[in-house]
Scaffold this active site. Sequence first.
Site, PDB file in Angstrom:
ATOM      1  N   ASP A  38       0.833  -1.206   0.000  1.00 27.41           N
ATOM      2  CA  ASP A  38       0.000   0.000   0.000  1.00 27.41           C
ATOM      3  C   ASP A  38       0.869   1.258   0.000  1.00 27.41           C
ATOM      4  O   ASP A  38       1.961   1.261   0.579  1.00 27.41           O
ATOM      5  CB  ASP A  38      -0.913  -0.019   1.236  1.00 27.41           C
ATOM      6  CG  ASP A  38      -2.082   0.940   1.087  1.00 27.41           C
ATOM      7  OD1 ASP A  38      -2.365   1.371  -0.051  1.00 27.41           O
ATOM      8  OD2 ASP A  38      -2.705   1.270   2.104  1.00 27.41           O
ATOM      9  N   HIS A  55       2.271   3.447  -9.107  1.00 29.88           N
ATOM     10  CA  HIS A  55       2.167   1.987  -9.286  1.00 29.88           C
ATOM     11  C   HIS A  55       3.400   1.435 -10.016  1.00 29.88           C
ATOM     12  O   HIS A  55       3.849   0.336  -9.739  1.00 29.88           O
ATOM     13  CB  HIS A  55       0.892   1.631 -10.051  1.00 29.88           C
ATOM     14  CG  HIS A  55      -0.368   1.969  -9.298  1.00 29.88           C
ATOM     15  ND1 HIS A  55      -0.563   1.632  -7.985  1.00 29.88           N
ATOM     16  CD2 HIS A  55      -1.494   2.626  -9.677  1.00 29.88           C
ATOM     17  CE1 HIS A  55      -1.759   2.056  -7.588  1.00 29.88           C
ATOM     18  NE2 HIS A  55      -2.346   2.663  -8.592  1.00 29.88           N
ATOM     19  N   LEU A 149      11.240 -19.696  -5.498  1.00 27.69           N
ATOM     20  CA  LEU A 149      10.167 -19.010  -4.772  1.00 27.69           C
ATOM     21  C   LEU A 149       8.803 -19.240  -5.434  1.00 27.69           C
ATOM     22  O   LEU A 149       8.677 -19.144  -6.654  1.00 27.69           O
ATOM     23  CB  LEU A 149      10.472 -17.500  -4.779  1.00 27.69           C
ATOM     24  CG  LEU A 149       9.408 -16.592  -4.161  1.00 27.69           C
ATOM     25  CD1 LEU A 149       9.385 -16.746  -2.642  1.00 27.69           C
ATOM     26  CD2 LEU A 149       9.653 -15.129  -4.535  1.00 27.69           C
TER      27      LEU A 149
HETATM   28  C1  FPP Z   1      -2.064   0.128  -3.300  1.00 26.20           C
HETATM   29  O1  FPP Z   1      -1.560   1.438  -3.317  1.00 26.20           O
HETATM   30  C2  FPP Z   1      -1.573  -0.594  -4.443  1.00 26.20           C
HETATM   31  C3  FPP Z   1      -2.342  -1.101  -5.440  1.00 26.20           C
HETATM   32  C4  FPP Z   1      -3.804  -1.022  -5.498  1.00 26.20           C
HETATM   33  C5  FPP Z   1      -1.726  -1.776  -6.577  1.00 26.20           C
HETATM   34  C6  FPP Z   1      -0.503  -2.572  -6.214  1.00 26.20           C
HETATM   35  C7  FPP Z   1       0.193  -2.895  -7.443  1.00 26.20           C
HETATM   36  C8  FPP Z   1       1.519  -2.841  -7.597  1.00 26.20           C
HETATM   37  C9  FPP Z   1       2.507  -2.524  -6.573  1.00 26.20           C
HETATM   38  C10 FPP Z   1       2.045  -3.222  -8.893  1.00 26.20           C
HETATM   39  C11 FPP Z   1       2.284  -4.694  -8.822  1.00 26.20           C
HETATM   40  C12 FPP Z   1       2.520  -5.221 -10.138  1.00 26.20           C
HETATM   41  C13 FPP Z   1       2.437  -6.523 -10.417  1.00 26.20           C
HETATM   42  C14 FPP Z   1       2.866  -6.981 -11.727  1.00 26.20           C
HETATM   43  C15 FPP Z   1       1.930  -7.522  -9.468  1.00 26.20           C
HETATM   44  P1  FPP Z   1      -2.596   2.618  -3.374  1.00 26.20           P
HETATM   45  O2  FPP Z   1      -2.835   2.966  -4.787  1.00 26.20           O
HETATM   46  O3  FPP Z   1      -3.821   2.234  -2.603  1.00 26.20           O
HETATM   47  O4  FPP Z   1      -1.819   3.753  -2.649  1.00 26.20           O
HETATM   48  P2  FPP Z   1      -2.423   4.864  -1.695  1.00 26.20           P
HETATM   49  O5  FPP Z   1      -2.802   4.178  -0.403  1.00 26.20           O
HETATM   50  O6  FPP Z   1      -1.271   5.771  -1.533  1.00 26.20           O
HETATM   51  O7  FPP Z   1      -3.590   5.480  -2.420  1.00 26.20           O
END
Ligand code: FPP
Length: 258
Positions: A38, A55, A149
Amino acid sequence: MGPPLKASESKPVPEINQASQAISASPPPLKHVAIIMDGNRRWADQHRLPRLSGHKEGVKALKKIVSHAGAIGLEYLTVYAFSSENWQRSREEVRYLFELFANVLRDEFDELAENRVRLRFIGDMSTIPARLKKSFDRSMEDSKDNTGLNLQVAINYGSRLEITLAAKRIAAEAAAGKLSPADVTEDLLNTYLFTGEIPDPEMMIRTGGEMRLSNYLLWQAAYSELYITPTLWPDFTPENFDEALEEYAQRNRRYGGD
Ligand code: FPP
């Protein structure tokens, strides 16, 4: 994305096996870590970048953690990439994330395979665009014999949905006379979950500081140690991961006993 971190190049870290030997009297050996990644958009805000680009930065962090987890001999890593609630985000963001998943899979699969990573996508795939689902299926098939893994990527995942779907399938089998109420045990229910035979995570890490589980692995994490850090996911490093493992080694698990 930056150059791959080869297992041989990674710096010495607390060996998983060493850590688990040192802690064998208290928490069980750490085989499976689950992560709620997150804070991507907040990271972008902090850096005055377009929110969604957070992201992409999150992918870089994930790449390093996957490489590191493999290098230290962790068996299972399960990451929350798209929750069943994430459909409520703007169409633009959903489209951005799906494109990102497709691109990462296309660009990174060979390196994951070289590192013997076995990939699994867990979640309700019935509403995932057909082309993306096809590349998920292909990557799972192509990596199924890899012995490094086990990387689970949760996409359109939600625990309540998972448990509801499991209950539906069990009810259907009962209605067809294939199961009786006495057959329905925790072990049986486990086999109907998206995670199937994958062991429960001993530890759940959440970055970004929110103090909740957000419908993630609620059944599987019944006894998981929680590790919540304010660090935003794109800033989360292999060193931070090791700190979480060290903290795990200090914890004393009692499973409701004395
Ligand atoms: C939460 O941060 C994150 C997500 C909803 C997406 C997570 C995805 C990635 C890290 C990319 C992963 C890629 C692959 C290929 C698996 P948020 O957007 O809720 O952040 P915020 O809390 O700051 O709004």
